[in-house]
Design an enzyme around this catalytic site. Structure first.
Site, PDB file in Angstrom:
ATOM      1  CE1 TYR A 144      64.880  12.478  19.945  1.00 38.36           C
ATOM      2  CE2 TYR A 144      63.971  14.667  19.716  1.00 38.36           C
ATOM      3  CZ  TYR A 144      63.810  13.325  19.995  1.00 38.36           C
ATOM      4  OH  TYR A 144      62.565  12.835  20.318  1.00 38.36           O
ATOM      5  CE  LYS A 195      61.986   7.316  33.546  1.00 39.07           C
ATOM      6  NZ  LYS A 195      60.973   6.611  34.378  1.00 39.07           N
ATOM      7  CG  ASP A 228      57.704   7.490  34.265  1.00 43.27           C
ATOM      8  OD1 ASP A 228      58.130   8.490  34.886  1.00 43.27           O
ATOM      9  OD2 ASP A 228      57.830   6.332  34.700  1.00 43.27           O
ATOM     10  CG  ASP A 252      59.616  14.992  19.958  1.00 41.23           C
ATOM     11  OD1 ASP A 252      58.574  15.497  19.504  1.00 41.23           O
ATOM     12  OD2 ASP A 252      60.396  14.300  19.272  1.00 41.23           O
ATOM     13  CG  ASP A 256      53.730  15.364  19.227  1.00 41.27           C
ATOM     14  OD1 ASP A 256      53.780  16.595  19.022  1.00 41.27           O
ATOM     15  OD2 ASP A 256      54.154  14.531  18.400  1.00 41.27           O
TER      16      ASP A 256
END
Ligand code: NAD
Length: 367
Positions: A144, A195, A228, A252, A256
């Site tokens: 970001y 990852k 994942d 993030d 959520d």
């Protein structure tokens, strides 16, 4: 230190923000009166409310007050009234400024599924009942913020979008240390997500988290998991986790997802922590995960529990008042046990009450 004075800045903001922060204020007043604590709290404008009065989402005066406070508690920023302002003038800029200038690099989001509200989750009760996990998300680095970034024209009338995922050793150690320290207060277990199968930055993340654990946190049980897979495991068997550590992007999404396991937005608190300033204070911002909820503003039906639990986090993580934080958490549990519900978590057989009544009910159980 019961009589030590502690400065708290309240920033109610917009929409339901003032309604839910009002209940926090009542609790602070209760502690001052009944537990001989000395909370000095001040209230200031932020977001759209500040734009309406001062033409900017946060004034320098309010910003400096936030620097001098022991903890900042925010309601919410934004709403349809300010939606058409250009990006740099929007209410939400105030939040970004606070996060950036207070250098809030660690975002803590607990996902707790209250047994009384297990039916609000879309998952089977046995999967989520008693769930209590903490997601630690890096907040100021990664994709970001990485450079280069932008949208560039390329040949043949095509365009290219660029963002850069970058982390340094220090940035990784800084956030991993927060996760390990938290784990020590919980069940000594951290799952770190990246990852590393497809990203060099992920390989570095895994190696540096492991290196810090080996050097400074030998008693913590550390697992590495691909992000994942973590997203899948959160739905399959979320209770296998205690503290989950992730970078800005994966954190993030995972936070959520974890939030939704618990059912209601009105119950989810958060903390953002920075580094220690020269005065020895750790900068911090506490806020509910939800926004300003314009659809229910002014109706006295918003659920204040997320903001009240954000206060509890502030007491625990910034003000050294663990016992008082536990008192608030237990009071919330008792009120839910007694079947009192705001509209958003209402179910058959329970009693629906207003925002104000929920605050009063929680206060009545603090005793
Ligand atoms: P929202 O979280 O405000 O509302 C989503 C839904 O959840 C709405 O139906 C709302 O009524 C309900 N809800 C939220 N909090 C609740 C509570 N405490 N009690 C009962 N019901 C609750 O999200 P949104 O509608 O996407 O955003 C509204 C505004 O809030 C936008 O301007 C957005 O930019 C802003 N926002 C601010 C923050 C923040 O200040 N940190 C976070 C998210 C959104």
């Amino acid at each position: 230190m019961p009589n030590k004075s502690r400065k708290i800045l309240l920033l109610p903001g917009d929409g339901i923000g003032p309604e839910v922060v009002r209940e926090v204020k009542k609790i602070l007043e209760w502690f001052n009166k009944n537990k001989s604590l000395d909370f000095k709290f001040d209230e200031e404008l932020i977001g759209g409310a500040s734009i309406d009065k001062n033409k900017i989402p946060i004034t320098d005066e309010v910003f400096y007050k936030s620097l001098e406070s022991d903890a900042v508690i925010l309601g919410a920023c934004g709403g349809p009234k300010w939606d058409n302002l250009e990006f740099s003038k929007k209410p939400e800029r105030a939040l970004l400024k606070l996060r950036k200038e207070l250098k809030l690099f660690a975002n803590l989001r607990p996902a707790i599924c209250f047994k009384q509200l297990v039916d609000s989750s879309t998952l089977k009760p046995e999967i989520v009942s008693g769930l209590d996990i903490m997601i630690v998300r890096e907040l100021t680095g990664g994709i970001y913020f990485g450079e280069p970034r932008g949208i560039q024209p390329i040949k043949d009338n095509q365009r290219k979008g660029i963002n850069t995922h970058t982390y340094t050793t220090n940035e990784i150690h800084r956030i991993a240390r927060v996760a390990f320290d938290l784990a020590k207060k919980r069940n000594n277990k951290v799952t770190s997500c990246e990852k590393s199968n497809v990203m060099e930055a992920g390989v570095l993340w895994r190696e540096e988290v492991q290196a810090l654990k080996d050097k400074e946190f030998k008693n913590i049980q550390l697992n590495h998991m691909l992000a994942d897979n973590c997203a899948m495991q959160l739905l399959r068997n979320p209770k296998q986790f205690d503290v989950i550590l992730a970078d800005n992007l994966f954190g993030d999404m995972l936070s959520d997802e974890a939030a939704m396991l618990t059912g209601s937005l009105g119950l989810l608190p958060s903390a953002s922590l920075g580094e220690k300033g020269k005065d020895g204070k750790t900068r911090s911002l506490y806020e509910p995960v939800h926004g300003s909820a314009p659809d229910i503003t002014g109706k006295n039906i918003a659920n204040p529990i997320a903001t009240i639990l954000s206060l509890s986090m502030a007491l625990k993580y910034s003000l050294d008042l663990d016992k008082e934080a536990d008192l608030i958490d237990s009071a919330v549990q008792i009120v839910l046990d007694e079947g009192l519900r705001t509209k958003d978590i209402m179910s058959p057989g329970k009693k629906e009450i207003s925002t104000t009544d929920m605050g009063d009910a929680i206060i009545s159980k603090l005793k």
